[in-house]
Design a protein around this motif. Structure first.
Motif, mmCIF file in Angstrom:
data_model
loop_
_atom_site.group_PDB
_atom_site.id
_atom_site.type_symbol
_atom_site.label_atom_id
_atom_site.label_comp_id
_atom_site.label_asym_id
_atom_site.label_seq_id
_atom_site.Cartn_x
_atom_site.Cartn_y
_atom_site.Cartn_z
ATOM 1 N N ARG A 50 0.859 -1.192 0.000
ATOM 2 C CA ARG A 50 0.000 0.000 0.000
ATOM 3 C C ARG A 50 0.887 1.232 0.000
ATOM 4 O O ARG A 50 1.775 1.381 0.831
ATOM 5 C CB ARG A 50 -0.915 0.029 1.216
ATOM 6 N N VAL A 51 0.626 2.106 -0.975
ATOM 7 C CA VAL A 51 1.316 3.379 -1.068
ATOM 8 C C VAL A 51 0.246 4.457 -0.957
ATOM 9 O O VAL A 51 -0.780 4.393 -1.629
ATOM 10 C CB VAL A 51 2.077 3.512 -2.401
ATOM 11 N N GLY A 52 0.483 5.443 -0.088
ATOM 12 C CA GLY A 52 -0.513 6.480 0.079
ATOM 13 C C GLY A 52 0.043 7.696 0.786
ATOM 14 O O GLY A 52 1.249 7.818 1.016
ATOM 15 N N VAL A 53 -0.865 8.605 1.094
ATOM 16 C CA VAL A 53 -0.533 9.804 1.850
ATOM 17 C C VAL A 53 -1.549 9.960 2.968
ATOM 18 O O VAL A 53 -2.654 9.418 2.900
ATOM 19 C CB VAL A 53 -0.526 11.080 0.968
ATOM 20 N N LYS A 54 -1.158 10.694 3.994
ATOM 21 C CA LYS A 54 -2.086 11.028 5.068
ATOM 22 C C LYS A 54 -1.738 12.423 5.558
ATOM 23 O O LYS A 54 -0.620 12.912 5.352
ATOM 24 C CB LYS A 54 -2.034 10.010 6.201
ATOM 25 N N SER A 59 5.042 19.354 6.227
ATOM 26 C CA SER A 59 4.586 19.930 4.965
ATOM 27 C C SER A 59 3.091 19.736 4.750
ATOM 28 O O SER A 59 2.565 20.083 3.703
ATOM 29 C CB SER A 59 5.370 19.324 3.794
ATOM 30 N N GLY A 60 2.396 19.162 5.725
ATOM 31 C CA GLY A 60 0.952 18.957 5.611
ATOM 32 C C GLY A 60 0.554 17.556 5.194
ATOM 33 O O GLY A 60 -0.586 17.152 5.386
ATOM 34 N N MET A 61 1.460 16.809 4.595
ATOM 35 C CA MET A 61 1.188 15.437 4.173
ATOM 36 C C MET A 61 2.394 14.582 4.502
ATOM 37 O O MET A 61 3.537 15.036 4.448
ATOM 38 C CB MET A 61 0.953 15.354 2.661
ATOM 39 N N SER A 62 2.124 13.328 4.829
ATOM 40 C CA SER A 62 3.217 12.367 4.990
ATOM 41 C C SER A 62 2.855 11.119 4.200
ATOM 42 O O SER A 62 1.687 10.846 3.934
ATOM 43 C CB SER A 62 3.470 12.055 6.465
ATOM 44 N N TYR A 63 3.856 10.373 3.811
ATOM 45 C CA TYR A 63 3.655 9.193 2.971
ATOM 46 C C TYR A 63 3.394 7.962 3.822
ATOM 47 O O TYR A 63 3.875 7.842 4.944
ATOM 48 C CB TYR A 63 4.886 8.963 2.090
ATOM 49 N N VAL A 64 2.632 7.040 3.242
ATOM 50 C CA VAL A 64 2.296 5.775 3.879
ATOM 51 C C VAL A 64 2.829 4.664 2.983
ATOM 52 O O VAL A 64 2.621 4.683 1.770
ATOM 53 C CB VAL A 64 0.763 5.627 4.035
ATOM 54 N N LEU A 65 3.510 3.705 3.585
ATOM 55 C CA LEU A 65 4.021 2.555 2.856
ATOM 56 C C LEU A 65 3.920 1.360 3.781
ATOM 57 O O LEU A 65 4.444 1.388 4.896
ATOM 58 C CB LEU A 65 5.485 2.799 2.456
ATOM 59 N N GLY A 66 3.213 0.334 3.356
ATOM 60 C CA GLY A 66 3.047 -0.854 4.189
ATOM 61 C C GLY A 66 2.345 -1.944 3.412
ATOM 62 O O GLY A 66 2.051 -1.786 2.222
ATOM 63 N N VAL A 90 0.567 -3.379 -6.070
ATOM 64 C CA VAL A 90 0.512 -2.124 -5.326
ATOM 65 C C VAL A 90 -0.938 -1.674 -5.235
ATOM 66 O O VAL A 90 -1.649 -1.659 -6.239
ATOM 67 C CB VAL A 90 1.367 -1.034 -6.011
ATOM 68 N N TYR A 91 -1.370 -1.315 -4.028
ATOM 69 C CA TYR A 91 -2.704 -0.757 -3.801
ATOM 70 C C TYR A 91 -2.559 0.722 -3.465
ATOM 71 O O TYR A 91 -1.671 1.107 -2.701
ATOM 72 C CB TYR A 91 -3.412 -1.453 -2.634
ATOM 73 N N LEU A 98 -3.865 11.891 -7.155
ATOM 74 C CA LEU A 98 -3.400 13.230 -7.507
ATOM 75 C C LEU A 98 -2.144 13.602 -6.722
ATOM 76 O O LEU A 98 -1.225 14.225 -7.250
ATOM 77 C CB LEU A 98 -4.509 14.242 -7.234
ATOM 78 N N TYR A 99 -2.066 13.181 -5.472
ATOM 79 C CA TYR A 99 -0.922 13.507 -4.621
ATOM 80 C C TYR A 99 0.302 12.658 -4.931
ATOM 81 O O TYR A 99 1.426 13.045 -4.624
ATOM 82 C CB TYR A 99 -1.280 13.335 -3.146
ATOM 83 N N LEU A 100 0.083 11.477 -5.518
ATOM 84 C CA LEU A 100 1.176 10.528 -5.729
ATOM 85 C C LEU A 100 1.657 10.452 -7.174
ATOM 86 O O LEU A 100 2.668 9.802 -7.448
ATOM 87 C CB LEU A 100 0.745 9.134 -5.264
ATOM 88 N N MET A 101 0.977 11.098 -8.102
ATOM 89 C CA MET A 101 1.310 11.001 -9.523
ATOM 90 C C MET A 101 2.772 11.353 -9.768
ATOM 91 O O MET A 101 3.235 12.419 -9.375
ATOM 92 C CB MET A 101 0.409 11.937 -10.325
#
Length: 127
Positions: A50-54, A59-66, A90-91, A98-101
């Motif tokens: 899983r790749v994402g943001v929260k 900077s207002g966002m942090s990345y998620v990887l798990g 990858v999910y 939009l944030y990860l493109m």
């Protein structure tokens, strides 16, 4: 004369949808580390990366990887590997695309830093 039925062609199947390009790319080092973790931690086959943001971080966002199971709003991508290895599933929540493109995930294993590093060309601010 008895009429004979002429063969009727079955309707053509719709063309397969082209594979959607992944908005996230893994470097060879990152892919190798993901595979090492899957093997060493015995991650179940139904789990993907899983790749994402929260929200949060300086900077207002942090990345998620798990590792996680697929969820309702996920897009699924198969990242091909070099050397004939199985692709990495990858999910990503489609609302985060939009944030990860264009993001590249790398893995560093040096004396000064160790871990996954995100390079996002869309980031306007970093810490």
């Amino acid at each position: 004369m008895t009429p004979t039925a002429s063969p009727v062609a079955a309707p053509a199947a719709p063309p397969a949808a082209p594979a959607r390009p992944s908005p996230v790319r893994l470097t060879d080092r990152a892919a190798a580390e993901v595979r090492r973790i899957v093997a060493n931690k015995q991650i179940p086959a139904q789990f993907g990366l899983r790749v994402g943001v929260k929200g949060g971080g300086c900077s207002g966002m942090s990345y998620v990887l798990g590792f996680d199971k697929q969820r309702e709003h996920d897009l699924t991508f198969e990242l091909d590997a070099d050397g004939g290895e199985a692709p990495i599933t990858v999910y990503m929540d489609k609302r985060q695309g939009l944030y990860l493109m264009g993001t590249t995930v790398d893995y560093h294993d040096g004396l000064d830093a160790r871990g996954f590093v995100f390079d996002n060309p869309n980031a306007t601010q970093t810490c």
